[in-house]
Write an enzyme that holds these catalytic residues in place. Sequence first.
Site, PDB file in Angstrom:
ATOM      1  N   LYS A  92       0.933  -1.323   0.040  1.00  0.00           N
ATOM      2  CA  LYS A  92       0.210   0.075   0.033  1.00  0.00           C
ATOM      3  C   LYS A  92       0.950   1.288  -0.080  1.00  0.00           C
ATOM      4  O   LYS A  92       1.890   1.293   0.783  1.00  0.00           O
ATOM      5  CB  LYS A  92      -0.969   0.035   1.217  1.00  0.00           C
ATOM      6  CG  LYS A  92      -2.096   0.765   0.998  1.00  0.00           C
ATOM      7  CD  LYS A  92      -3.010   0.301   2.218  1.00  0.00           C
ATOM      8  CE  LYS A  92      -4.269   1.190   2.420  1.00  0.00           C
ATOM      9  NZ  LYS A  92      -5.046   1.005   3.594  1.00  0.00           N
TER      10      LYS A  92
HETATM   11  O1  G3P Z   1      -7.607   1.860   5.137  1.00  0.00           O
HETATM   12  C1  G3P Z   1      -8.047   3.308   4.723  1.00  0.00           C
HETATM   13  C2  G3P Z   1      -9.281   3.997   5.350  1.00  0.00           C
HETATM   14  O2  G3P Z   1     -10.110   2.803   5.238  1.00  0.00           O
HETATM   15  C3  G3P Z   1      -9.520   4.742   6.430  1.00  0.00           C
HETATM   16  O3  G3P Z   1     -10.519   5.002   6.893  1.00  0.00           O
HETATM   17  O4  G3P Z   1     -12.066   5.480   8.669  1.00  0.00           O
HETATM   18  O5  G3P Z   1      -9.784   6.040   9.087  1.00  0.00           O
HETATM   19  O6  G3P Z   1     -11.137   7.368   7.176  1.00  0.00           O
HETATM   20  P1  G3P Z   1     -11.003   5.977   8.019  1.00  0.00           P
END
Ligand code: G3P
Length: 220
Positions: free
Chosen positions: A89
């Site tokens: 990633k």
């Molecule tokens: O893994 C990346 C993403 O899904 C992060 O989510 O909830 O931290 O905005 P969030």
Amino acid sequence: MLFFIDTANLDHIREAAELGILDGVTTNPSLMAKEGISGEKNILKHYRTICEIVGPGRDVSAEVIATDFKGMVAEGKQLADIHENIVVKVPMIKDGVKALAYFTEAGIKTNCTLVFSAGQAILAAKAGATYVSPFIGRIDDIGWDGMKLIREINQIYTAQAYETAILAASIRQPLHIVQSAKAGADVVTCPLSAILGLFNHPLTDIGLEKFLADYKKVNG
Ligand code: G3P
């Protein structure tokens, strides 16, 4: 649409895997920190454990920490060596795009993260990313329409026949999953709570209760 779980929590990953509908896992440095995983050795070990839980053929995104090309390449190679499930990633920055192109050439799967615009999604596809991760919830958080971005990327990728898969990320609730499916996402990655939320419907509970009560009436 594939279902990935967005967590580094092993119990949540196990629970989702046991449901029989889990296709992969995404993690990020914040999710790893949330589980208290620190130190290179422990981090690599944790990724290996996740890969072993989900089993063969299920992609597990592991994010690089470096932000320069050389560092990302070195780290990405180390991550890819952990297990065949690992997808490297990489953030959507200039050196990240260079690293994506490098990994594509080297046959290493990638996930381009922190994508918030259609232009960024085009760059990720041009670099041959396996997945592009538009962050739906974080766009919604600032009062914009995250789902509009999924529709836009889908339109562009279809028109241009780009092979990069659209991975709807930053999913916060069950409706985001349904909307992502409608908008043409290839994959959705979400916390366990959002996946479990899909099960809920009061008519299912009422209906099941009645079926069991009717059975009991005649069978004792
Ligand atoms: O893994 C990346 C993403 O899904 C992060 O989510 O909830 O931290 O905005 P969030």
